[in-house]
Design an enzyme around this catalytic site. Structure first.
Site, PDB file in Angstrom:
ATOM      1  N   SER A  19      22.310 -14.872  50.164  1.00 14.44           N
ATOM      2  CA  SER A  19      21.389 -13.805  50.552  1.00 14.44           C
ATOM      3  C   SER A  19      20.589 -13.286  49.369  1.00 14.44           C
ATOM      4  CB  SER A  19      22.156 -12.629  51.167  1.00 14.44           C
ATOM      5  OG  SER A  19      22.886 -13.049  52.277  1.00 14.44           O
ATOM      6  N   GLY A  35      16.189 -12.407  52.325  1.00 17.39           N
ATOM      7  CA  GLY A  35      14.785 -12.092  52.581  1.00 17.39           C
ATOM      8  C   GLY A  35      14.453 -11.481  53.925  1.00 17.39           C
ATOM      9  N   CYS A  68      24.150  -9.241  59.281  1.00 14.59           N
ATOM     10  CA  CYS A  68      23.118  -9.046  58.258  1.00 14.59           C
ATOM     11  C   CYS A  68      21.775  -9.637  58.696  1.00 14.59           C
ATOM     12  CB  CYS A  68      23.593  -9.610  56.924  1.00 14.59           C
ATOM     13  SG  CYS A  68      22.671  -8.936  55.542  1.00 14.59           S
ATOM     14  N   LEU A  69      21.307 -10.714  58.081  1.00 11.98           N
ATOM     15  CA  LEU A  69      20.045 -11.300  58.532  1.00 11.98           C
ATOM     16  C   LEU A  69      20.176 -11.700  59.996  1.00 11.98           C
ATOM     17  CD1 LEU A  69      17.157 -12.283  57.571  1.00 11.98           C
ATOM     18  CD2 LEU A  69      18.198 -14.544  57.380  1.00 11.98           C
ATOM     19  N   GLN A  73      19.427  -8.838  62.109  1.00 11.19           N
ATOM     20  CA  GLN A  73      17.992  -8.556  62.184  1.00 11.19           C
ATOM     21  C   GLN A  73      17.300  -9.544  63.129  1.00 11.19           C
ATOM     22  OE1 GLN A  73      17.027  -8.857  58.043  1.00 11.19           O
ATOM     23  NE2 GLN A  73      18.293  -7.102  57.501  1.00 11.19           N
ATOM     24  N   ASN A  91      24.515  -5.782  51.812  1.00 11.66           N
ATOM     25  CA  ASN A  91      23.538  -6.449  50.980  1.00 11.66           C
ATOM     26  C   ASN A  91      22.316  -6.781  51.813  1.00 11.66           C
ATOM     27  OD1 ASN A  91      22.162  -7.951  49.112  1.00 11.66           O
ATOM     28  ND2 ASN A  91      23.316  -9.822  49.547  1.00 11.66           N
ATOM     29  N   GLY A 139      17.842  -5.773  52.365  1.00 11.80           N
ATOM     30  CA  GLY A 139      16.656  -5.016  51.998  1.00 11.80           C
ATOM     31  C   GLY A 139      15.829  -4.660  53.219  1.00 11.80           C
ATOM     32  N   PHE A 140      16.128  -5.354  54.347  1.00 15.58           N
ATOM     33  CA  PHE A 140      15.401  -5.080  55.582  1.00 15.58           C
ATOM     34  C   PHE A 140      16.352  -4.465  56.601  1.00 15.58           C
ATOM     35  CE2 PHE A 140      12.963  -8.187  53.351  1.00 15.58           C
ATOM     36  CZ  PHE A 140      11.643  -7.885  53.644  1.00 15.58           C
ATOM     37  N   HIS A 155      28.627  -6.467  56.131  1.00 16.83           N
ATOM     38  CA  HIS A 155      29.393  -7.708  56.038  1.00 16.83           C
ATOM     39  C   HIS A 155      30.856  -7.510  56.407  1.00 16.83           C
ATOM     40  CE1 HIS A 155      26.380 -10.396  54.233  1.00 16.83           C
ATOM     41  NE2 HIS A 155      25.827  -9.253  53.873  1.00 16.83           N
ATOM     42  N   GLU A 186      33.066  -9.656  56.833  1.00 13.48           N
ATOM     43  CA  GLU A 186      33.941 -10.566  56.078  1.00 13.48           C
ATOM     44  C   GLU A 186      34.202  -9.997  54.684  1.00 13.48           C
ATOM     45  OE1 GLU A 186      30.813 -10.815  56.332  1.00 13.48           O
ATOM     46  OE2 GLU A 186      29.949 -11.549  54.475  1.00 13.48           O
TER      47      GLU A 186
END
Ligand SMILES: Nc1ncnc2c1ncn2[C@@H]1O[C@H](COP(=O)(O)OP(=O)(O)O)[C@@H](O)[C@H]1O
Ligand SMILES: Nc1ncnc2c1ncn2[C@@H]1O[C@H](COP(=O)(O)OP(=O)(O)O)[C@@H](O)[C@H]1O
Ligand SMILES: [Mg+2]
Ligand SMILES: [Mg+2]
Lengths: 1078, 371
Positions: free
Chosen positions: B47, B231, B257-258, B261, B299, B301-302, B341, B343
């Site tokens: 990430s 990202g 996380c991503l 999103q 972790n 940023g978006f 996260h 995990e």
């Protein structure tokens, strides 16, 4: 969950006197807790026997009981106050034990008092090692294998099962006595035998040794919703086998990978929920095998602790405050983080610096001991830096033990050095440094010491850098590099062979200055507005600018040590309060993590820094205060006063020159002569011949001491020529200054302590304390009473008058302490210290007048006349009750040390007894000090010849009070001759049973033993030591014996009552409410 | 010092330090991480692709590099910034110092940096682009290079870090009563996630980010896990399409996380960039259902903008520090996700129960099907 509304009144239990293992961290936690509870609108009452605490200040709790911490007194307080709940988790082991025993006695049930903070069941699970073991086994947590033995027969098989070495723990003994480490069978037998003799329940726990494993501590919190956070992790530099209190410890843990740490955290979570801690803080200790990673739990403490105070200071997370709120029903997510004000308290602090704590030992008093599983240190210094090396060196110079950082030990041959590296002692770290200097490898040092190579490599970096320092040009880059490793100017100077000032001047010229960074709980992730700083050498700092207005720096007292303890922290906190009451900003500097003064709440701005000249000058340079207060922090800031003044720093209050005049024998002598104040005849000698001449002139016995020593070090009473010659030999070898002070020893004199405040015009004698023990026993170790109970009006008048004259002559602005000895009606002055003394908090509590605050206002320019009522200022009024202070001694922690009192101070703490008259208050003070005076039984009497005549009336009283008398031959004969029935008992070594046997059989309930002045006798030692270890009250001087007899007669009569400070103050003939501003 | 290194930011700041990794020059978006342990997991977390990580804890490398704590095959971050790098690590599991590891993988590192000052700057100004160089000490030039770096927004970095082809994961497998098959769409998946699934008795197949729904259905998964990754989620358009198909078939989905999103976008929501993101392992998150707090590892940023989601999607978790959404669940479909996260690695294990939750969804779906 919102706070509980069914509770109205809560009783908080304090931790009593400062003892080894229970320092002023519980004043810090108790103070925070009480504030937190009152903030929530609860009525709070407090019981604590220790007057030298901020928590017992009358404005803190609604009602404050300075009473002995025994179930009987606790019950009396409960009966009056009828609280709905009792909070025992802020007062250390003492409070926990007291509460458990009150519960077991049915007291809590009788008055329907609920324990909050920890359930009884939880306390039992955590404290009883056997139950704890069962709990852990149930949830599959590993612990050292252990076996309980109840007799000495099957040790062979037990030792086969556990394997040597074996950890021996005796149950229910005082301070871990009888415990220790057995390396082979014979040692095991001896230790177990000793443990059985000491243990009243005849139960000894033998435990698998995990010596040399890595030791960790987790400070955790859990609430009623099962929310769990780890506030701080701590790793010990000294491996298992050295008590955490005696170890150098580091936060956060350094050498665990995330996975290893998270597994430990998971264990902690399971342990705490199994034990059932659900409304507070808790400390869990782990040991980790360095090669296999096997992890075992060592113990848990279901309460706030020394380590939680450390964790709070290390992270900015106020554990005790939150623990108090959890105890009344809040959950962690309902409270905000005080430091950021923006985030919640339910989180795990992230720190972006390294914290090191170093222990301070009483080596100068008790010699050097091998460290083991029972704590021996008396204080600690903490330091914060951006690297371990920086933090370690700062913590070591913060200790004020003469080291300027990580320096080496004395030179010695390689074999001895290796031995010193292998054995944990208070000086081991310095030997490790020397060993590295001398080229011993990290591997070899690790092999013998088991200190983790990570730490050793860090030490090696320091050693290597220091070596290269000598050849380095002192340019900005190199100085910056040295500073980033924590080297002090003094260390660099030493390496370069120049003066410290020169290094500093160079450094300043090159603009190599510290930057100050914030302790913000979140590693910079969120903005913080709490001005809590530490210094480091970095690109930039993040100093929060101060508000406009007058600003005063208060220099604290550093690590606790014998002779300089909590009393001085008390004064510093009071000074800060006094300043803030007037809107002046206080800036606190201190490095003792146990204290109230280092709570970010106690001052406007806090610097957690060592109290050296260098570190204070840098702070003063950025803070630019109107002045600095040096009189409250004991000897520590006073030692800096002259140099600070020379550096152009304005000193508030008494000027350094006056301080010097009081300390310099010749100047002081001249002043006394001029003022016509009587002092013991004296002389100064630089050789044995001179000493003998002086001694013959003034006559034996004489009091001798090296000049320029503190706390009565090496002070002795000498009775004849040979002893004097012997003393001079020893003293001149040890002293830095080849001069000895010789005074006439005032035998059998009454000592008096006086605390006074002078504003330049008026002198206020705030308290006159009459000692119980005769002069010759250090004032810090004596019991004393206020008001005096036997001094004549003319003596008191002389004392007042002399104090007044002296204070004006010395141009004192603020506090002064004077010690006098009264002999045959004549008043001799012993010494004067123009600073706050140890007795300031005691006098404040006894009189209800906030002396340290008044002194602060005086230093800020307010006249006494404005601050005090005329009758108070003139000393015409005094309390209608009596307060007695008693000292508490640490002898039990030091095997082999003779528990007798002398001119050298040895106590660690004090308690206060408050009652209508002297015998009652004395009796209370004894109970509070753990001296359980008996009301019946046998008294053993053994006194030196000089005391025989005086003991007769006391012995007679004891007979009349129903005691039987027991004595060895000569005392027995003497008493019998005076018509007193006395049972004869053999001296030690004269046959069986001897007096020590009688004590072990517990047939003696009181011992009166005055050590022979001229020669200390071996059996005297055995008697005193055994009494100490078996907790039989033992009195070693006649004055105390007399007071004790009085007290016993009181105790036999009607039972003692309790009364809050606030209620006592209502009976005073003057107003104590000075308002916030005086 | 001849091992000098420089760090320059787009705002013109330049720090001088010392090289502690590979020699060279690198650039990326600077973010800080407040975890006090777990640098190895951070270094190998995909990430962080395209980013330079500033560690706020000053002593890094104390326990070295271990064999069991990698989160991917190799480090993907652009650069590493620390206060002091430990050259002599000590831990029974350590196999090499971090500096050697960085050198081996060509990651540029810099030490002796005032990481707190740098962190405060990132906090004030938000994530900044910057350069670390061991080659060029010309400050002006470095700053110019920093300014010339592309922005993170709009970049499909998942495409860069995803696996080349399908593979199955067995490490940490513990047999369970019922074997479930999970397909993990790899946007830069952390091995910690795979280990958690395997430890629950799942058969795990990892597929590349671009895998279409058809292929996934062929694998007959009991559930699909949308992994973490680097990202901006918006450019990852093919995956969003895939997720829509999975949703239509009521496939149990767990997004992390991503992945969270992407699920959000697939459900019709929008994402936005946080000022400096959440990077650390001490963030308190509240489970709105149980009211319990978990300390989480984060972790990103978006962030998903919840207001843009249909009413069938409800918020399940919130961040207690800043009130941002941390988790959501669909009220009709077996799909849920969290921004943090579970995990951990690195971080507390408080949230591992979410894997159990995923398991329960898969079991329920299986039972519903067989009925
Ligand atoms: N089984 C053991 N083997 C070796 N050292 C031990 C063992 N148990 C305890 N210790 C050491 O003794 C110290 C004190 O023991 P602990 O159980 O923590 O008692 P306390 O209540 O005095 O803190 C520990 O800090 C540890 O260093
Ligand atoms: N001349 C003396 N006669 C009898 N006792 C003395 C005399 N001088 C000192 N002492 C005793 O020694 C103790 C310590 O001496 P002091 O001068 O107060 O040193 P310190 O600086 O350690 O307080 C005193 O408290 C007192 O009991
Ligand atoms: Mg312990
Ligand atoms: Mg004295």
């Amino acid at each position: 969950m919102p706070k509980r509304s069914d509770l109205k009144k809560i009783l908080v239990v304090g931790s009593g006197s400062i003892v080894i293992g229970q320092g002023c961290e519980f004043d810090y936690s108790g103070t925070q807790g009480i504030k937190a509870l009152r903030e929530e609108g609860y009525e709070v009452c407090l019981i604590n026997s220790n007057p030298a605490t901020i928590m017992t200040d009358p404005e803190l709790a609604d009602r404050t009981y300075i009473e002995p911490l025994t179930p009987e007194y606790l019950e009396k307080v409960i009966a009056i106050e009828r609280p709905q709940a009792i909070l025992p988790t802020l007062g250390g082991q003492t409070a926990l034990n007291l509460t458990v025993s009150a519960a077991e006695k049915g007291i809590l049930k009788k008055y329907n008092v609920e324990i909050i903070g920890a359930r009884l069941e939880t306390i039992r699970k955590a404290e009883d090692r056997q139950i704890f073991k069962q709990c852990m086994q149930k949830i599959g947590i590993d612990l050292p294998r252990s076996i309980v033995v109840t007799d000495e027969s099957d040790l062979k098989s037990v030792s086969r099962e556990l394997g040597f070495p074996i950890i021996v723990r005796a149950s229910f003994t005082l301070g871990g006595t009888g415990g220790g480490i057995a390396y082979h069978y014979d040692e095991l037998r001896t230790r177990v035998h000793a443990a059985f003799e000491m243990s009243p329940v005849k139960k000894v726990l033998l435990e698998e040794s995990v010596l040399g494993w890595k030791e960790y501590e987790l400070e955790v919190m859990r609430d009623c919703k099962d929310n769990f956070v780890v506030v701080c992790t701590i790793e010990n530099l000294d491996p298992m086998g050295v008590h955490t209190g005696d170890s150098i410890t580091v936060a956060p843990a350094q050498t665990l990978s995330d996975r290893q740490y998270q597994e430990m955290r998971e264990d902690a979570k399971r342990i705490i929920s199994e034990v059932g801690v659900e409304t507070g803080g808790c400390n869990i200790q782990f040991a980790v095998h360095p090669q296999t990673g096997r992890r075992i739990v060592v113990e848990i403490n279901p309460r706030v602790s020394r380590s939680s105070a450390l964790a709070s200071k290390a992270t900015g997370f106020p554990i005790a405050r939150l623990a108090a709120k959890l105890a009344v029903g809040y959950s962690l997510d309902e409270m905000t983080n005080d430091i950021t004000k923006a985030t919640l308290a339910c989180f795990e602090p992230a720190i972006d610096y390294v914290v090191v704590k170093a222990p301070r030992f009483a080596t100068e008093k008790f010699g050097e001991f091998t460290l083991d599983t029972a704590m021996k240190s008396v204080g600690e210094a903490m330091a914060i830096g951006r690297t371990f090396k920086e933090a370690l060196q700062k913590s070591l110079r913060g200790l004020e033990s003469g080291k300027k950082g990580l320096s080496g030990a004395e030179p010695m041959d390689p074999e001895t050095r290796l031995q010193k590296v292998a054995t944990p002692t208070s000086s081991r770290l310095y030997h490790v440094k020397s060993a590295l200097d001398e080229g011993l490898t990290v591997e070899r040092i690790h092999e013998v010491s088991k200190i983790d190579p990570w730490f050793l490599n860090q030490l090696k970096d320091i050693s290597d850098f220091e070596k290269s320092l000598a050849a380095m040009p002192l340019d900005a880059e190199n100085l910056f590099a040295a500073k980033r490793m924590g080297f002090s100017d003094a260390q660099i100077a030493l390496a370069k062979g120049v003066k410290e000032e020169k290094i500093r001047a160079k450094r300043w010229a090159l603009k190599v200055r510290p930057s100050y960074k914030l302790v913000d709980t979140c590693a910079g992730e969120f903005p913080s507005t709490t001005p809590y700083f530490y210094s480091t050498y970095e690109e930039t700092g993040d100093l929060i600018p101060s508000k406009a207005g007058k600003k005063v720096v208060i220099l604290g007292s550093g690590p606790n040590r014998i002779g300089q303890g909590i009393e001085f922290d008390y004064c510093c906190v009071q000074a800060s309060k006094a300043l803030r009451a007037h809107g002046w900003q206080s800036v606190m500097v201190n490095c003792n993590p146990e204290t109230v003064s280092t709570d970010y709440d106690s001052s406007d701005r806090l610097y957690f820094e060592p109290l050296t000249l260098e570190d204070t000058l840098e702070i003063i340079a950025v803070e630019k205060p109107m002045g600095v207060i040096v009189q409250f922090g004991g000897q520590t800031p006073l030692n800096l006063a002259v140099q600070l003044e020379n550096a152009g720093v304005p000193i508030l209050g008494t000027l350094p020159a006056a301080i010097d005049m009081a300390e310099d024998r010749r100047l002081f002598g001249a002043a006394l002569k001029k003022l016509k104040i009587l002092s013991p005849e004296s002389g100064i000698a630089a050789s044995a011949d001179q000493a003998l001449k002086i001694a013959r002139r003034i006559g034996y016995p004489v009091m001798v001491r090296p000049s320029y020593v503190l706390g009565g070090r090496m002070m002795e009473v000498v009775y004849d020529d040979p002893s004097l010659v012997d003393y001079v030999g020893r003293a001149l070898k040890a002293a830095t200054h080849p001069s000895l002070l010789i005074d006439r020893f005032l035998a059998d004199a009454t000592e008096v302590d006086v605390d006074a405040i002078c504003d330049g015009k008026d002198v206020w004698v705030a308290g006159i304390m009459e000692h119980i023990e005769e002069a010759g026993i250090h004032s810090g170790d004596s019991a004393c009473t206020l008001p005096p109970h036997s001094l004549s009006p003319s003596v008191l008048l002389t004392i007042r008058e002399n104090t007044r004259k002296l204070a004006l002559h010395l141009k004192v602005r603020g506090l002064m302490n004077v010690q006098y000895a009264v002999k045959d009606g004549a008043v001799y002055i012993l010494e004067a210290n123009p600073r706050a003394s140890r007795t300031v908090p005691f006098v404040s509590k006894a009189t209800g007048l906030p002396i340290a605050r008044i002194a602060t206002w005086v230093m800020m320019g307010k006249p006494l006349k404005k601050l005090l009522a005329p009758a108070v200022l003139r000393g015409e009024v005094e309390p209608p009750y009596t307060a007695t202070k008693e000292a508490v001694m640490p002898f039990i922690k030091f095997p082999g040390v003779d528990p007798k009192l002398g001119p050298e101070m040895k106590s660690t703490g004090e308690v206060m007894g408050l009652d209508s008259d002297f015998p009652r208050s004395f009796a209370k003070s004894q109970e509070a000090a753990g001296m359980l005076l008996p009301t019946s039984g046998s008294v053993f009497v053994s006194v030196r010849d000089e005391d025989k005549a005086q003991i007769v009336p006391m012995a007679r009283s004891l007979r009349q009070l129903g005691f039987t008398l027991v004595a060895t031959r000569s005392t027995a004969d003497f008493l019998t001759r005076h018509g007193l029935d006395t049972t004869r008992v053999a001296k030690v070594g004269e046959g069986k049973p001897d007096v020590v046997d009688l004590m072990k059989q517990r047939t003696l309930s009181l011992v009166i033993n005055t050590p022979s002045g001229k020669r200390s006798r071996a059996d005297g030692y055995a008697i005193r030591r055994t009494a100490l270890e078996l907790n039989i009250p033992c009195i070693t001087n006649l004055h105390s014996a007399g007071a004790a007899v009085h007290a016993i007669s009181v105790l036999q009569g009607a039972s003692m009552g309790v009364k809050s400070l606030q209620a006592h103050y209502e009976t005073l003939p003057y107003k104590v409410d000075l308002g916030a501003k005086g | 010092m001849n091992d000098k290194a420089w760090l320059a930011l787009e705002d013109g700041t330049v720090y001088t330090g010392r090289a502690c990794g590979a020699a060279g020059e690198t650039g990326g978006e600077f973010v800080f991480n407040t975890a006090m342990t777990g640098y190895q997991e951070i270094l190998t977390d995909s990430s962080y692709a395209g980013q330079c990580v500033v560690m706020t804890y000053p002593l890094i490398g104390n326990y070295g590099i271990t064999l069991a704590d990698n989160e991917s095959q190799r480090p993907r971050l652009s650069g590493f910034v620390v206060r002091e790098m430990c050259k002599t690590p000590s831990n029974y599991e350590s196999v090499q110092p971090v500096g050697d590891f960085l050198k081996k993988h060509g990651i540029v590192g810099i030490e002796e940096i005032d990481t707190r000052a740098l962190t405060l700057k990132l906090r004030e100004k938000g994530a900044l682009r910057g350069i670390i160089s061991t080659l060029d000490g010309d400050k002006k030039r470095l700053v110019a290079k920093a300014k010339a770096l592309p922005s993170m927004a709009g970049q499909n970095l998942a495409k860069v870090v995803t696996c080349d082809k399908e593979y199955s994961w067995e490490e940490g497998y513990k047999p369970a009563e019922k074997t479930l098959h999970v397909v993990v769409i790899d946007f830069g998946v952390k091995h910690g996630i795979l280990r958690c699934l395997a430890a629950m008795g799942c058969k795990v197949t990892v597929v590349p980010a671009s895998t279409n729904a058809e292929r996934i259905f062929k694998l007959k998964p009991d559930g699909v896990l949308l992994s973490n990754g680097p990202g901006d989620p918006e450019p990852v358009t093919d995956a969003i399409e895939t997720i829509k198909h999975l949703l239509a078939e009521r496939t149990p989905i767990f997004g992390i996380c991503l992945g969270h999103q992407l699920l959000g976008i697939a459900l019709g929501g929008k994402t936005y960039k946080l000022k400096f993101g959440h990077h650390g392992s001490n963030h308190p998150v509240k489970d709105l259902e149980t009211e319990k707090i978990e300390i989480t590892s984060q972790n990103h940023g978006f962030c998903v903008d919840l207001k843009t989601l249909p009413s069938t999607v409800k918020t399940t978790h919130i961040n207690l520090n800043d009130g941002t959404s941390e988790g959501m669940a669909h009220s009709e479909l077996p799909a849920f996700s969290v921004q943090y996260h579970p995990e951990a690695s690195a971080g507390p294990h408080d949230s591992r129960y979410l894997f159990e939750h995923f398991r329960a969804l898969m079991v329920a779906r299986q039972e519903a099907r067989s009925r």
